[in-house]
Design a protein around this motif. Structure first.
Motif, PDB file in Angstrom:
ATOM      1  N   PRO A 124      55.920  64.635  19.056  1.00 17.37           N
ATOM      2  CA  PRO A 124      54.425  64.889  19.319  1.00 17.37           C
ATOM      3  C   PRO A 124      53.051  65.765  18.265  1.00 17.37           C
ATOM      4  O   PRO A 124      52.560  65.273  18.872  1.00 17.37           O
ATOM      5  CB  PRO A 124      54.940  65.493  20.939  1.00 17.37           C
ATOM      6  N   CYS A 125      54.037  67.038  18.081  1.00 16.56           N
ATOM      7  CA  CYS A 125      52.710  67.267  17.682  1.00 16.56           C
ATOM      8  C   CYS A 125      51.908  66.657  16.476  1.00 16.56           C
ATOM      9  O   CYS A 125      51.330  67.084  16.013  1.00 16.56           O
ATOM     10  CB  CYS A 125      54.046  69.446  17.040  1.00 16.56           C
ATOM     11  N   LEU A 126      53.038  66.226  15.911  1.00 16.02           N
ATOM     12  CA  LEU A 126      52.517  65.497  14.450  1.00 16.02           C
ATOM     13  C   LEU A 126      51.928  64.397  14.762  1.00 16.02           C
ATOM     14  O   LEU A 126      50.685  64.290  14.216  1.00 16.02           O
ATOM     15  CB  LEU A 126      54.024  64.899  13.345  1.00 16.02           C
ATOM     16  N   CYS A 141      47.986  71.792  18.046  1.00 10.98           N
ATOM     17  CA  CYS A 141      48.660  70.776  16.748  1.00 10.98           C
ATOM     18  C   CYS A 141      48.008  70.483  16.000  1.00 10.98           C
ATOM     19  O   CYS A 141      47.800  70.035  15.438  1.00 10.98           O
ATOM     20  CB  CYS A 141      49.930  70.042  17.132  1.00 10.98           C
ATOM     21  N   ASP A 142      46.837  71.462  15.154  1.00 10.26           N
ATOM     22  CA  ASP A 142      45.838  70.831  13.880  1.00 10.26           C
ATOM     23  C   ASP A 142      46.670  70.901  12.636  1.00 10.26           C
ATOM     24  O   ASP A 142      47.041  71.948  13.114  1.00 10.26           O
ATOM     25  CB  ASP A 142      44.420  71.133  14.091  1.00 10.26           C
ATOM     26  N   TYR A 143      45.907  70.613  11.966  1.00 13.69           N
ATOM     27  CA  TYR A 143      46.335  70.608  10.006  1.00 13.69           C
ATOM     28  C   TYR A 143      46.736  71.893   9.753  1.00 13.69           C
ATOM     29  O   TYR A 143      47.860  72.157   8.796  1.00 13.69           O
ATOM     30  CB  TYR A 143      45.703  69.818   9.325  1.00 13.69           C
ATOM     31  N   ALA A 183      46.382  62.085  15.623  1.00 14.39           N
ATOM     32  CA  ALA A 183      45.869  62.323  16.536  1.00 14.39           C
ATOM     33  C   ALA A 183      43.904  61.985  16.247  1.00 14.39           C
ATOM     34  O   ALA A 183      42.536  61.639  15.945  1.00 14.39           O
ATOM     35  CB  ALA A 183      45.665  61.779  17.917  1.00 14.39           C
ATOM     36  N   PHE A 184      43.995  63.553  16.219  1.00 15.30           N
ATOM     37  CA  PHE A 184      42.778  64.465  16.542  1.00 15.30           C
ATOM     38  C   PHE A 184      41.927  64.311  14.860  1.00 15.30           C
ATOM     39  O   PHE A 184      40.433  63.887  15.301  1.00 15.30           O
ATOM     40  CB  PHE A 184      42.783  66.229  16.730  1.00 15.30           C
ATOM     41  N   THR A 186      47.537  69.180  25.967  1.00 15.42           N
ATOM     42  CA  THR A 186      47.986  70.323  25.650  1.00 15.42           C
ATOM     43  C   THR A 186      46.997  71.725  25.385  1.00 15.42           C
ATOM     44  O   THR A 186      47.915  72.301  26.288  1.00 15.42           O
ATOM     45  CB  THR A 186      48.306  69.973  23.298  1.00 15.42           C
ATOM     46  N   MET A 187      45.328  72.125  25.565  1.00 11.60           N
ATOM     47  CA  MET A 187      45.199  72.914  25.925  1.00 11.60           C
ATOM     48  C   MET A 187      45.016  72.995  27.121  1.00 11.60           C
ATOM     49  O   MET A 187      44.966  74.266  28.047  1.00 11.60           O
ATOM     50  CB  MET A 187      43.875  73.117  25.520  1.00 11.60           C
ATOM     51  N   ILE A 188      44.962  72.528  27.717  1.00 14.28           N
ATOM     52  CA  ILE A 188      44.822  71.846  29.180  1.00 14.28           C
ATOM     53  C   ILE A 188      46.431  72.693  29.745  1.00 14.28           C
ATOM     54  O   ILE A 188      46.705  73.719  30.914  1.00 14.28           O
ATOM     55  CB  ILE A 188      44.242  71.217  30.283  1.00 14.28           C
ATOM     56  N   ARG A 189      47.236  72.076  29.579  1.00 18.12           N
ATOM     57  CA  ARG A 189      48.481  72.384  30.098  1.00 18.12           C
ATOM     58  C   ARG A 189      48.738  73.880  29.860  1.00 18.12           C
ATOM     59  O   ARG A 189      49.353  75.027  30.283  1.00 18.12           O
ATOM     60  CB  ARG A 189      49.663  71.213  29.487  1.00 18.12           C
ATOM     61  N   THR A 190      48.390  74.362  28.234  1.00 21.24           N
ATOM     62  CA  THR A 190      48.940  75.930  28.038  1.00 21.24           C
ATOM     63  C   THR A 190      48.486  76.736  28.667  1.00 21.24           C
ATOM     64  O   THR A 190      48.648  77.870  29.699  1.00 21.24           O
ATOM     65  CB  THR A 190      48.488  76.195  26.466  1.00 21.24           C
TER      66      THR A 190
END
Length: 308
Positions: A96-98, A178-180, A103-104, A80-84
């Protein structure tokens, strides 16, 4: 625990955590390179252990488990970071965000559990060297690994369970993925209440696992003191790899999870830097530490390069 803000229906979130980065493409390329190296190094570690029957021992099974956890952990947020940063795609769908948040946090919790059981493995190997293989067989090690995966999954379920029922008032994520904390800040709820609740849970997990690791090393130190000088050298060499890995993981975790709750204020750039270091640092360091400091794996790598 909700405010009077009008809630909105969320289908996707906008990631704004990298808006202030001066050279986003360059940063994204660096993260991409480190991510690829992390995955390749851990996959090679796994393949060496899986395909060499001589390495089918409890210690190597635990190293293999750590490598799987590292791949999961670094893969939870890196794409996600690389894509952004590289492609400039700043949106991510709700589901996908949830999944990414789960996963994180699952990877983070599993990392602590994996390091804890590896500390126990070293304590058992040093305190009971002759009974070690009868106490900790391959079958028992696999069962223990499975149990820890189930426990990690159950503990991680708290994160989505507290986010999903809450109404959302914003669609912009202030952080890098998407962290908490990023998701909680998009809700109409009392943020501090949920931050403090999760901080207590994280503190308990960190305190229990870190205390267990420390107690294991106190036991190891005791047995090292009563051992011969040659055994001391062997024991210290065996435990140094694990100590490097533990330090590399727990330091940024304590800063992010504990010190920030105690009043330490981090800028967005500092927080992003620690987060990136958290899920890229240990997965990058771990395979190289165990490859270079574990005699059997290092021998296999040297033998492979010699053949090439």
């Amino acid at each position: 625990m909700t405010s009077n803000n009008t809630s909105i229906k969320i289908t996707e979130f906008i990631i704004s955590g990298f808006d202030s980065v001066n050279m986003p493409v360059a940063v994204g390329v660096v993260i991409l390179i480190v991510y690829v190296v992390c995955c390749l190094a851990n996959i090679i570690n796994i393949l060496f252990i899986v395909y060499d029957k001589k390495l089918h021992k409890p210690m190597y099974l635990l190293i293999c488990n750590l490598a799987v956890v590292d791949i999961l952990y670094t893969s939870s947020a890196s794409p996600t970071m690389i894509r952004t940063l590289v492609a400039g795609v700043k949106t991510i769908s709700y589901v996908p965000c949830l999944i990414q948040m789960f996963a994180f946090n699952f990877g983070a919790i599993k990392e602590t559990l994996a390091l804890s059981v590896m500390a126990f493995d070293r304590l058992l190997a040093i305190s009971c060297p002759f009974q070690y293989h009868s106490y900790l067989t391959n079958g028992r090690t696999l069962v223990l690994i499975f149990i820890l995966w189930v426990v990690g999954c159950c503990l991680t379920a708290v994160f989505p369970a507290t986010v999903i029922p809450l109404p959302h008032c914003y669609s912009v994520l202030k952080y890098a993925f998407c962290d908490y904390p990023a998701l909680i800040r998009t809700t109409c709820a009392d943020h501090e209440y949920y931050f403090n609740m999760i901080a207590i849970i994280i503190f308990i997990i960190l305190f229990v696992t870190f205390s267990f690791i420390c107690l294991s090393y106190f036991g190891i130190i005791f047995f090292v003191k009563v051992s011969s000088s040659s055994d001391k050298k062997k024991m210290s060499s065996t435990c140094l790899s694990h100590l490097i890995v533990v330090t590399c993981y727990y330091f940024p975790v304590f800063v992010l999870s504990i010190l920030t709750r105690l009043g330490v204020v981090l800028s967005l750039q500092e927080r992003n830097g620690l987060i990136v270091g958290l899920f890229l640092g240990p997965p990058l360091v771990n395979p190289f530490v165990y490859c270079l400091r574990t005699k059997e794996i290092k021998y296999k790598i040297l033998k492979l390069f010699t053949k090439c």
